[in-house]
Design an enzyme around this catalytic site. Structure first.
Site, PDB file in Angstrom:
ATOM      1  N   CYS A 162       0.832  -1.207   0.000  1.00  0.00           N
ATOM      2  CA  CYS A 162       0.000   0.000   0.000  1.00  0.00           C
ATOM      3  C   CYS A 162       0.868   1.259   0.000  1.00  0.00           C
ATOM      4  CB  CYS A 162      -0.913   0.008   1.222  1.00  0.00           C
ATOM      5  SG  CYS A 162      -1.962   1.475   1.338  1.00  0.00           S
ATOM      6  N   CYS A 191      -0.993   5.844   7.167  1.00  0.00           N
ATOM      7  CA  CYS A 191      -2.305   5.348   7.593  1.00  0.00           C
ATOM      8  C   CYS A 191      -2.174   4.529   8.864  1.00  0.00           C
ATOM      9  CB  CYS A 191      -2.914   4.499   6.483  1.00  0.00           C
ATOM     10  SG  CYS A 191      -4.498   3.752   6.904  1.00  0.00           S
ATOM     11  N   CYS A 237      -7.148   1.387  -0.886  1.00  0.00           N
ATOM     12  CA  CYS A 237      -6.833   0.620   0.322  1.00  0.00           C
ATOM     13  C   CYS A 237      -6.697  -0.837  -0.075  1.00  0.00           C
ATOM     14  CB  CYS A 237      -7.935   0.787   1.370  1.00  0.00           C
ATOM     15  SG  CYS A 237      -7.710  -0.260   2.828  1.00  0.00           S
ATOM     16  N   GLN A 239     -17.922 -10.578  11.751  1.00  0.00           N
ATOM     17  CA  GLN A 239     -16.482 -10.545  11.541  1.00  0.00           C
ATOM     18  C   GLN A 239     -16.150  -9.867  10.221  1.00  0.00           C
ATOM     19  OE1 GLN A 239     -14.314 -11.087  13.653  1.00  0.00           O
ATOM     20  NE2 GLN A 239     -14.889 -12.709  15.061  1.00  0.00           N
ATOM     21  N   PHE A 299     -21.843 -14.900  25.010  1.00  0.00           N
ATOM     22  CA  PHE A 299     -21.536 -13.772  24.124  1.00  0.00           C
ATOM     23  C   PHE A 299     -21.834 -14.204  22.677  1.00  0.00           C
ATOM     24  CE2 PHE A 299     -18.624 -13.666  27.757  1.00  0.00           C
ATOM     25  CZ  PHE A 299     -18.832 -12.402  28.275  1.00  0.00           C
ATOM     26  N   ASN A 355     -23.381 -16.780  15.343  1.00  0.00           N
ATOM     27  CA  ASN A 355     -22.314 -17.254  14.469  1.00  0.00           C
ATOM     28  C   ASN A 355     -21.821 -18.652  14.832  1.00  0.00           C
ATOM     29  OD1 ASN A 355     -20.310 -16.628  12.327  1.00  0.00           O
ATOM     30  ND2 ASN A 355     -18.830 -16.692  13.990  1.00  0.00           N
ATOM     31  N   GLU A 397     -26.519 -13.349  25.388  1.00  0.00           N
ATOM     32  CA  GLU A 397     -25.972 -12.129  24.799  1.00  0.00           C
ATOM     33  C   GLU A 397     -26.541 -10.930  25.544  1.00  0.00           C
ATOM     34  OE1 GLU A 397     -24.368  -9.185  22.945  1.00  0.00           O
ATOM     35  OE2 GLU A 397     -23.759 -11.207  22.325  1.00  0.00           O
ATOM     36  N   ASP A 440     -26.300  -9.629  31.036  1.00  0.00           N
ATOM     37  CA  ASP A 440     -25.005  -8.969  31.084  1.00  0.00           C
ATOM     38  C   ASP A 440     -23.994  -9.930  31.690  1.00  0.00           C
ATOM     39  OD1 ASP A 440     -22.793  -7.400  31.373  1.00  0.00           O
ATOM     40  OD2 ASP A 440     -23.745  -5.860  32.606  1.00  0.00           O
ATOM     41  N   CYS A 453     -10.307 -12.240  21.077  1.00  0.00           N
ATOM     42  CA  CYS A 453      -9.735 -11.191  20.222  1.00  0.00           C
ATOM     43  C   CYS A 453      -8.685 -10.390  20.983  1.00  0.00           C
ATOM     44  CB  CYS A 453     -10.833 -10.269  19.700  1.00  0.00           C
ATOM     45  SG  CYS A 453     -11.808  -9.452  20.974  1.00  0.00           S
TER      46      CYS A 453
END
Length: 441
Positions: free
Chosen positions: A70, A76, A159, A268, A297, A302, A318, A346, A393
């Site tokens: 890039c 960036c 991009c 995602q 969660f 998914n 969730e 929660d 993550c």
């Protein structure tokens, strides 16, 4: 820039993809430097125990260094690792995961899973790009990502991590917004791509004029996109034009599942890696008919629906009421309503009592946001299921939670590995398998 030195020898990479060096007893984090290199650098932040710097010149290059694809790399803030060869990126992420598991959690996986990887360019099917009216200074409206450590928008022409047909819209979008009567009141565009439609959500702070509406409709027809508008929060997101466009969805072909979603609902960014991650998660979880499995969660389902597809009964939990409603609709859409049920809760406030109220589970899948699932794990209170698959993550919170599972809840970390969900960034997506000690698969 406030300081410079002749050179530094780079020892490793940190969690943000910066080179780590030690100079005169102080840790230096150097953007753009790779392990094994000698570089000159310039400091932009000084602290008593460390300094932050940018690389000025490579004195001795690593064999892993490649030319960034890039032209905006380095300016960036979207990518940080385009200068590192792709297989080395995955190895670095695997090292981050293993280091965090040991240094934070004091645990090691019995098996390191092969890294999940796919196409490194044009993969990003979700993005949020900024808009800045620079007509008075540059004669145009800028559409792109923010510069590193800055609120300024990069003057972008393309991009490389966006699909080519979307990357090609960056400059035309700037030209379009520059013609709108409210060009100073359009701060953001959200991109959401589905199987059959490309959606662009315009964040607008003032109403569109009739002339604005005509311009948007013409752009949508010419570039085959659908515009949505958002005036305030997520509840104000509505389709604008064309109104007869196909619904957004993504598919999990291996499980015969189609997942409708709205453009601002979480999915995602990398659908190919998501499919591979779901396949691995289901393989590790090994759901069986008659089992009762928790998906915590769960989002829009998914992982819930592939688990149910294998015959197990799944309870999805969730915190977002909107996502629970979407998950219920998706289960019905895929003919899996009888094997699924959903609860809104929660999970960051989970207690032993609230978790026990959900009933007994044979197995559990946990896919929390970056803050992890510490309260859920504490709430297991020694009565957890025999197998847990944890999608993460954030490797540091996974490591913290792994310590709770292993040292306090009696689990063994059987396997762990990374998924390269965000190539050319330092983001580490990972998956881990925990089993109760003594359980035989």
């Amino acid at each position: 820039m406030t300081d410079s030195v002749p050179y530094a020898s780079i020892e490793s990479l940190d969690h943000e993809g910066r080179g780590i060096a030690h100079v005169e007893g102080k840790v230096i984090f150097i953007e753009g430097a790779l392990p094994g290199e000698k570089v000159t650098y310039s400091v932009f932040k000084k602290k008593p125990s460390y300094e932050m710097a940018t690389m000025k010149e490579v004195v001795l290059a690593s064999f892993m260094r490649v030319s960034p694809k890039c032209p905006h790399f380095g300016v960036c803030g979207g990518c940080s690792l385009q200068h590192l060869e792709e297989s080395a990126q995955m190895a670095a992420k695997q090292r981050v995961l293993e280091d965090d598991l040991w240094h934070i959690g004091k645990v090691r996986a019995e098996e390191i899973l092969p890294a999940i990887h796919g196409e490194a360019w044009g993969y990003r099917q979700r993005a949020r790009i900024s808009v800045k009216d620079m007509s008075r200074r540059k004669g145009k409206v800028l559409v792109g990502f923010h510069e590193k450590r800055s609120s300024f928008v990069v003057d972008m022409h393309r991009c490389e991590v966006l699909p080519p047909h979307i990357s090609a819209l960056i400059e035309p979008l700037g030209e379009l917004i520059g013609k709108l009567s409210i060009r100073e009141r359009v701060p953001q565009i959200e991109i959401a791509l589905g199987q059959d439609v490309n959606v662009l959500v315009l964040r607008i702070l003032d109403p569109l004029s009739p002339a604005d509406e005509t311009l948007l409709k013409d752009f949508a027809d010419r570039h085959e996109v659908q515009f949505w508008t958002q005036t305030k929060g997520p509840d104000t997101v509505h389709p604008f034009y064309p109104l007869d466009a196909p619904a957004l969805n993504y598919t999990l072909p291996e499980f015969g599942i189609t997942m409708p979603f709205k453009p601002t609902e979480f999915t995602q960014v990398n659908p190919v890696i998501n499919r591979l991650l779901v396949r691995r998660a289901i393989g590790l979880l090994d759901p069986q008919p008659g089992e009762r499995i928790a998906d915590l969660f769960c989002g829009l389902g998914n992982f819930t629906l592939p688990i149910a597809h294998r015959g197990a009964h799944v309870v999805g939990v969730e915190g977002s009421a909107a996502l629970v409603a979407r998950a219920i609709a998706n289960a019905a859409y895929n003919g899996l309503a009888e094997r699924t049920e959903y609860r809104q809760a929660d999970l960051f406030q989970a207690t032993a009592h609230s978790l026990a109220a959900l009933g007994h589970f044979d197995k559990m899948l946990i896919d929390p946001p970056r803050d992890g699932a510490a309260e859920v794990i504490k709430a297991l209170a020694g009565r957890g299921p025999r197998r847990i698959v944890y999608i993460s993550c954030n490797p540091s919170t996974l490591a913290r939670d792994a310590a709770l599972l292993v040292h306090e809840q009696g689990y063994t970390l059987k396997a762990a590995g990374v998924a390269n969900m965000f190539p050319h960034t330092a983001h580490v997506e990972s998956i881990a398998l925990f089993e109760k000690q003594g359980f035989a698969a």
